[in-house]
Design a protein around this motif. Structure first.
Motif, PDB file in Angstrom:
ATOM      1  N   VAL A  62       0.833  -1.204   0.000  1.00 21.19           N
ATOM      2  CA  VAL A  62       0.000   0.000   0.000  1.00 21.19           C
ATOM      3  C   VAL A  62       0.869   1.256   0.000  1.00 21.19           C
ATOM      4  O   VAL A  62       0.629   2.202  -0.768  1.00 21.19           O
ATOM      5  CB  VAL A  62      -0.952   0.004   1.209  1.00 21.19           C
ATOM      6  N   LEU A  63       1.905   1.266   0.847  1.00 22.25           N
ATOM      7  CA  LEU A  63       2.779   2.436   0.876  1.00 22.25           C
ATOM      8  C   LEU A  63       3.500   2.599  -0.458  1.00 22.25           C
ATOM      9  O   LEU A  63       3.669   3.718  -0.961  1.00 22.25           O
ATOM     10  CB  LEU A  63       3.791   2.322   2.007  1.00 22.25           C
ATOM     11  N   GLY A  64       3.926   1.470  -1.044  1.00 20.07           N
ATOM     12  CA  GLY A  64       4.583   1.536  -2.341  1.00 20.07           C
ATOM     13  C   GLY A  64       3.675   2.142  -3.392  1.00 20.07           C
ATOM     14  O   GLY A  64       4.113   2.949  -4.224  1.00 20.07           O
ATOM     15  N   ALA A  65       2.391   1.771  -3.371  1.00 22.11           N
ATOM     16  CA  ALA A  65       1.443   2.321  -4.337  1.00 22.11           C
ATOM     17  C   ALA A  65       1.251   3.819  -4.127  1.00 22.11           C
ATOM     18  O   ALA A  65       1.263   4.609  -5.079  1.00 22.11           O
ATOM     19  CB  ALA A  65       0.098   1.598  -4.221  1.00 22.11           C
ATOM     20  N   VAL A  66       1.079   4.221  -2.874  1.00 20.73           N
ATOM     21  CA  VAL A  66       0.830   5.634  -2.566  1.00 20.73           C
ATOM     22  C   VAL A  66       2.035   6.502  -2.934  1.00 20.73           C
ATOM     23  O   VAL A  66       1.892   7.616  -3.445  1.00 20.73           O
ATOM     24  CB  VAL A  66       0.475   5.802  -1.079  1.00 20.73           C
ATOM     25  N   LEU A  67       3.232   5.975  -2.680  1.00 20.69           N
ATOM     26  CA  LEU A  67       4.440   6.759  -2.916  1.00 20.69           C
ATOM     27  C   LEU A  67       4.898   6.762  -4.363  1.00 20.69           C
ATOM     28  O   LEU A  67       5.697   7.622  -4.756  1.00 20.69           O
ATOM     29  CB  LEU A  67       5.583   6.228  -2.037  1.00 20.69           C
ATOM     30  N   SER A  68       4.427   5.821  -5.169  1.00 21.30           N
ATOM     31  CA  SER A  68       4.951   5.690  -6.536  1.00 21.30           C
ATOM     32  C   SER A  68       4.847   6.975  -7.355  1.00 21.30           C
ATOM     33  O   SER A  68       5.842   7.408  -7.961  1.00 21.30           O
ATOM     34  CB  SER A  68       4.246   4.539  -7.262  1.00 21.30           C
ATOM     35  N   PRO A  69       3.683   7.634  -7.435  1.00 21.55           N
ATOM     36  CA  PRO A  69       3.629   8.867  -8.238  1.00 21.55           C
ATOM     37  C   PRO A  69       4.544   9.985  -7.728  1.00 21.55           C
ATOM     38  O   PRO A  69       5.318  10.545  -8.517  1.00 21.55           O
ATOM     39  CB  PRO A  69       2.139   9.260  -8.170  1.00 21.55           C
ATOM     40  N   PRO A  70       4.510  10.331  -6.417  1.00 24.76           N
ATOM     41  CA  PRO A  70       5.407  11.406  -5.983  1.00 24.76           C
ATOM     42  C   PRO A  70       6.882  11.036  -6.073  1.00 24.76           C
ATOM     43  O   PRO A  70       7.718  11.879  -6.419  1.00 24.76           O
ATOM     44  CB  PRO A  70       4.994  11.664  -4.532  1.00 24.76           C
ATOM     45  N   VAL A  71       7.219   9.784  -5.787  1.00 27.81           N
ATOM     46  CA  VAL A  71       8.616   9.364  -5.897  1.00 27.81           C
ATOM     47  C   VAL A  71       9.069   9.406  -7.348  1.00 27.81           C
ATOM     48  O   VAL A  71      10.227   9.746  -7.648  1.00 27.81           O
ATOM     49  CB  VAL A  71       8.810   7.954  -5.297  1.00 27.81           C
ATOM     50  N   GLY A  72       8.160   9.094  -8.267  1.00 25.12           N
ATOM     51  CA  GLY A  72       8.499   9.198  -9.681  1.00 25.12           C
ATOM     52  C   GLY A  72       8.844  10.620 -10.078  1.00 25.12           C
ATOM     53  O   GLY A  72       9.810  10.858 -10.819  1.00 25.12           O
ATOM     54  N   ALA A 116       8.781   1.822   0.360  1.00 19.90           N
ATOM     55  CA  ALA A 116       9.370   3.022  -0.235  1.00 19.90           C
ATOM     56  C   ALA A 116      10.414   2.654  -1.288  1.00 19.90           C
ATOM     57  O   ALA A 116      10.500   3.280  -2.351  1.00 19.90           O
ATOM     58  CB  ALA A 116       9.997   3.888   0.855  1.00 19.90           C
ATOM     59  N   GLY A 117      11.217   1.635  -0.997  1.00 19.65           N
ATOM     60  CA  GLY A 117      12.211   1.183  -1.963  1.00 19.65           C
ATOM     61  C   GLY A 117      11.575   0.654  -3.231  1.00 19.65           C
ATOM     62  O   GLY A 117      12.058   0.924  -4.339  1.00 19.65           O
ATOM     63  N   GLN A 118      10.486  -0.087  -3.074  1.00 22.74           N
ATOM     64  CA  GLN A 118       9.800  -0.605  -4.253  1.00 22.74           C
ATOM     65  C   GLN A 118       9.205   0.527  -5.087  1.00 22.74           C
ATOM     66  O   GLN A 118       9.235   0.484  -6.321  1.00 22.74           O
ATOM     67  CB  GLN A 118       8.693  -1.567  -3.841  1.00 22.74           C
ATOM     68  N   ALA A 119       8.690   1.547  -4.421  1.00 25.75           N
ATOM     69  CA  ALA A 119       8.118   2.684  -5.147  1.00 25.75           C
ATOM     70  C   ALA A 119       9.175   3.405  -5.969  1.00 25.75           C
ATOM     71  O   ALA A 119       8.885   3.933  -7.057  1.00 25.75           O
ATOM     72  CB  ALA A 119       7.464   3.656  -4.162  1.00 25.75           C
ATOM     73  N   ALA A 120      10.406   3.444  -5.475  1.00 24.21           N
ATOM     74  CA  ALA A 120      11.468   4.209  -6.139  1.00 24.21           C
ATOM     75  C   ALA A 120      12.179   3.434  -7.235  1.00 24.21           C
ATOM     76  O   ALA A 120      12.795   4.035  -8.126  1.00 24.21           O
ATOM     77  CB  ALA A 120      12.498   4.664  -5.099  1.00 24.21           C
ATOM     78  N   ALA A 121      12.106   2.097  -7.201  1.00 24.13           N
ATOM     79  CA  ALA A 121      12.953   1.280  -8.078  1.00 24.13           C
ATOM     80  C   ALA A 121      12.668   1.481  -9.558  1.00 24.13           C
ATOM     81  O   ALA A 121      13.583   1.728 -10.353  1.00 24.13           O
ATOM     82  CB  ALA A 121      12.791  -0.195  -7.710  1.00 24.13           C
ATOM     83  N   ASN A 122      11.418   1.364  -9.974  1.00 22.95           N
ATOM     84  CA  ASN A 122      11.119   1.499 -11.393  1.00 22.95           C
ATOM     85  C   ASN A 122      11.350   2.904 -11.927  1.00 22.95           C
ATOM     86  O   ASN A 122      11.934   3.060 -13.006  1.00 22.95           O
ATOM     87  CB  ASN A 122       9.687   1.035 -11.685  1.00 22.95           C
ATOM     88  N   ALA A 340       8.217  10.177 -13.405  1.00 27.94           N
ATOM     89  CA  ALA A 340       6.836  10.437 -13.021  1.00 27.94           C
ATOM     90  C   ALA A 340       5.879   9.470 -13.708  1.00 27.94           C
ATOM     91  O   ALA A 340       4.937   8.958 -13.097  1.00 27.94           O
ATOM     92  CB  ALA A 340       6.462  11.879 -13.361  1.00 27.94           C
ATOM     93  N   ALA A 341       6.121   9.198 -14.992  1.00 27.48           N
ATOM     94  CA  ALA A 341       5.259   8.279 -15.730  1.00 27.48           C
ATOM     95  C   ALA A 341       5.345   6.867 -15.156  1.00 27.48           C
ATOM     96  O   ALA A 341       4.326   6.167 -15.030  1.00 27.48           O
ATOM     97  CB  ALA A 341       5.656   8.270 -17.207  1.00 27.48           C
ATOM     98  N   SER A 342       6.538   6.427 -14.790  1.00 24.18           N
ATOM     99  CA  SER A 342       6.706   5.102 -14.180  1.00 24.18           C
ATOM    100  C   SER A 342       5.929   5.007 -12.880  1.00 24.18           C
ATOM    101  O   SER A 342       5.322   3.974 -12.568  1.00 24.18           O
ATOM    102  CB  SER A 342       8.190   4.825 -13.920  1.00 24.18           C
ATOM    103  N   GLY A 343       5.933   6.095 -12.104  1.00 21.07           N
ATOM    104  CA  GLY A 343       5.209   6.105 -10.840  1.00 21.07           C
ATOM    105  C   GLY A 343       3.720   5.945 -11.027  1.00 21.07           C
ATOM    106  O   GLY A 343       3.054   5.242 -10.246  1.00 21.07           O
ATOM    107  N   VAL A 344       3.160   6.558 -12.068  1.00 19.91           N
ATOM    108  CA  VAL A 344       1.732   6.441 -12.343  1.00 19.91           C
ATOM    109  C   VAL A 344       1.370   4.991 -12.671  1.00 19.91           C
ATOM    110  O   VAL A 344       0.395   4.439 -12.151  1.00 19.91           O
ATOM    111  CB  VAL A 344       1.326   7.368 -13.504  1.00 19.91           C
ATOM    112  N   VAL A 345       2.159   4.354 -13.522  1.00 21.34           N
ATOM    113  CA  VAL A 345       1.884   2.977 -13.916  1.00 21.34           C
ATOM    114  C   VAL A 345       2.039   2.031 -12.726  1.00 21.34           C
ATOM    115  O   VAL A 345       1.215   1.126 -12.515  1.00 21.34           O
ATOM    116  CB  VAL A 345       2.811   2.549 -15.067  1.00 21.34           C
ATOM    117  N   MET A 346       3.077   2.240 -11.931  1.00 21.66           N
ATOM    118  CA  MET A 346       3.302   1.373 -10.780  1.00 21.66           C
ATOM    119  C   MET A 346       2.209   1.524  -9.730  1.00 21.66           C
ATOM    120  O   MET A 346       1.881   0.576  -9.019  1.00 21.66           O
ATOM    121  CB  MET A 346       4.671   1.662 -10.163  1.00 21.66           C
ATOM    122  N   VAL A 351      -1.657  -1.365  -6.643  1.00 25.95           N
ATOM    123  CA  VAL A 351      -3.014  -1.445  -6.106  1.00 25.95           C
ATOM    124  C   VAL A 351      -3.654  -2.767  -6.529  1.00 25.95           C
ATOM    125  O   VAL A 351      -4.325  -3.436  -5.741  1.00 25.95           O
ATOM    126  CB  VAL A 351      -3.869  -0.250  -6.569  1.00 25.95           C
ATOM    127  N   GLY A 352      -3.437  -3.156  -7.779  1.00 27.77           N
ATOM    128  CA  GLY A 352      -3.958  -4.437  -8.246  1.00 27.77           C
ATOM    129  C   GLY A 352      -3.401  -5.615  -7.459  1.00 27.77           C
ATOM    130  O   GLY A 352      -4.135  -6.541  -7.093  1.00 27.77           O
TER     131      GLY A 352
END
Length: 402
Positions: A62-72, A116-122, A340-346, A351-352
């Motif tokens: 859940v945290l990875g999903a929430v952080l993905s767009p801003p981290v991107g 957080a690490g997962q959100a940043a990786a892609n 940023a685009a990677s964060g949106v997709v992730m 979430v899925g």
């Protein structure tokens, strides 16, 4: 837009660059493997229930999903090299924190760090590919770096139990935490400092990447296949044992088969997308094969051997879509928007993942059967196929560009 092509690098440096990206992806998801493979050790050490163990995975996802767009977006601002360094540092610290945790609460914080690490990786790795890899080589290297996740799962499943039995699970995890730290040293030597192209050319995306029709549909596709895949993959061993009467050993091998096919699929499909069919058509094919895989799992109640085919096809299709999705981001969008685009997709994909498995498990608890969950997974793949078809004509931007 310019890039530092790896074609000008030596063969050893190109290989090291690809391996570094794969290690980054494996490190960012290794905590999830730990929670699964070392579940018995964690349950006994911290005297927790199974729902508390499951909560660690949910919290990280859940945290990875929430952080993905801003981290991107942050990755775009600080650059790929700095974002990669941050990802490796956070991932290594999360693994070490699990190993050193005196109480369960510390493990919870470590799980959040892993998210957080997962959100940043892609975003970090995609940014680097867009900056340093020229057209024609991006598909293959994207597949190699995405396969790092599956390689990490495979090695974790093979080596963590052995380490836990010989030197203990805590020392084993501490050794594993050194891998991303070594990655930091390698990154400083092989990843060049590079400045993003900052000319005044109009970007292919006007406004926020989150408003791009193409990206929104790609994120929806990720949500659908993530939900459909996680639902079936998570419960493959459980289904094999309880519905078909297989042994735990044989049931566990299903996961290995899916993982190995996922490694090959992530590399092969991204190459296929770049050099043969394009990302939208390849994503359509993957959703179709994923539907066939779920159908084979459903039909295995009549012909048990079909379960092997289902596991292999699931790993090679909806378990591999991520490499093609990330290639689509790198290939179709400007360098400056890659993070940023990677964060949106992730966000859509994670979430899925968080929705699919719990929903499937709930349906089994309520009905006592697996049929409803398998039908829901099949519907998710059909919906994903329909979305993939629309990607062919989806605009990159919300307004016309010049």
């Amino acid at each position: 837009m310019t890039s530092t092509s790896t074609a000008r690098w030596t063969a050893s440096r190109r290989s090291a660059f690809a391996a570094l990206l794969a290690v980054t992806m494996a490190s960012s998801t290794f905590a999830f493997t730990t929670f699964s493979v070392l579940s018995t050790s964690l349950l006994e050490t911290f005297s927790i229930s199974r729902w508390q163990l499951g909560a660690l995975v949910t919290a990280a996802a859940v945290l990875g999903a929430v952080l993905s767009p801003p981290v991107g977006r942050i990755s775009d601002r600080i650059g790929g090299r700095n974002a990669l360094t941050l990802t490796l540092a956070v991932s290594g610290a999360a693994i070490a924190a699990i190993a050193l945790s005196p109480v369960y609460l510390v493990v919870v914080f470590a799980a959040l760090g892993a998210g957080a690490g997962q959100a940043a990786a892609n975003p970090a790795t995609n940014k680097l590919i867009s900056m340093h890899v020229a057209d024609g080589g991006r598909g293959m290297i994207t597949g190699v770096k995405q396969s790092g996740v599956q390689v990490g799962v495979f090695l974790g499943g093979a080596l963590l139990p052995l380490g836990a039995a010989t030197i203990g699970w805590r020392p084993t995890l501490l050794i594993c935490s050194l891998v991303p730290l070594l990655g930091l040293l390698v990154a400083r030597r092989i990843v060049p400092h590079a400045v993003d192209d900052d000319d005044t050319t109009v970007s292919a995306i006007e406004g926020s990447p989150a408003q791009s029709p193409f990206l929104l549909r790609l994120a929806l596709y990720g949500f659908l296949l993530g939900a459909g895949w996680s639902a079936v993959f998570t419960y493959l061993p459980d289904y094999a044992q309880n519905a078909l009467g297989w042994s735990p050993t044989a049931s566990g091998l299903l996961v290995s088969v899916a993982g190995l096919c996922g490694i090959a699929g992530r590399i092969g499909w991204s190459w296929f997308a770049e050099h043969r069919a394009g990302a939208p058509r390849t994503l359509t094919i993957l959703a179709g094969i994923g539907l066939a895989a779920v159908s084979a799992v459903s039909a295995s109640s009549l012909a048990p051997a079909l379960l092997w085919f289902g596991a292999a096809a699931l790993g090679a299709s909806s378990g591999s879509w991520n490499s093609v999705g990330m290639f689509a981001v790198i290939d179709r969008l400007p360098q400056r928007a890659a993070g940023a685009a990677s964060g949106v997709v992730m966000f859509g994909f994670l979430v899925g993942l968080g929705v699919g498995a719990p929903a499937f498990g709930w349906s089994v608890d309520v009905t006592g059967e697996y049929g409803a969950g398998l039908v829901a997974s099949a519907i998710a793949h059909v919906a994903g196929l329909a979305v993939a078809v629309t990607l062919h004509r989806a605009r990159l931007s919300t307004v016309a560009t010049s």
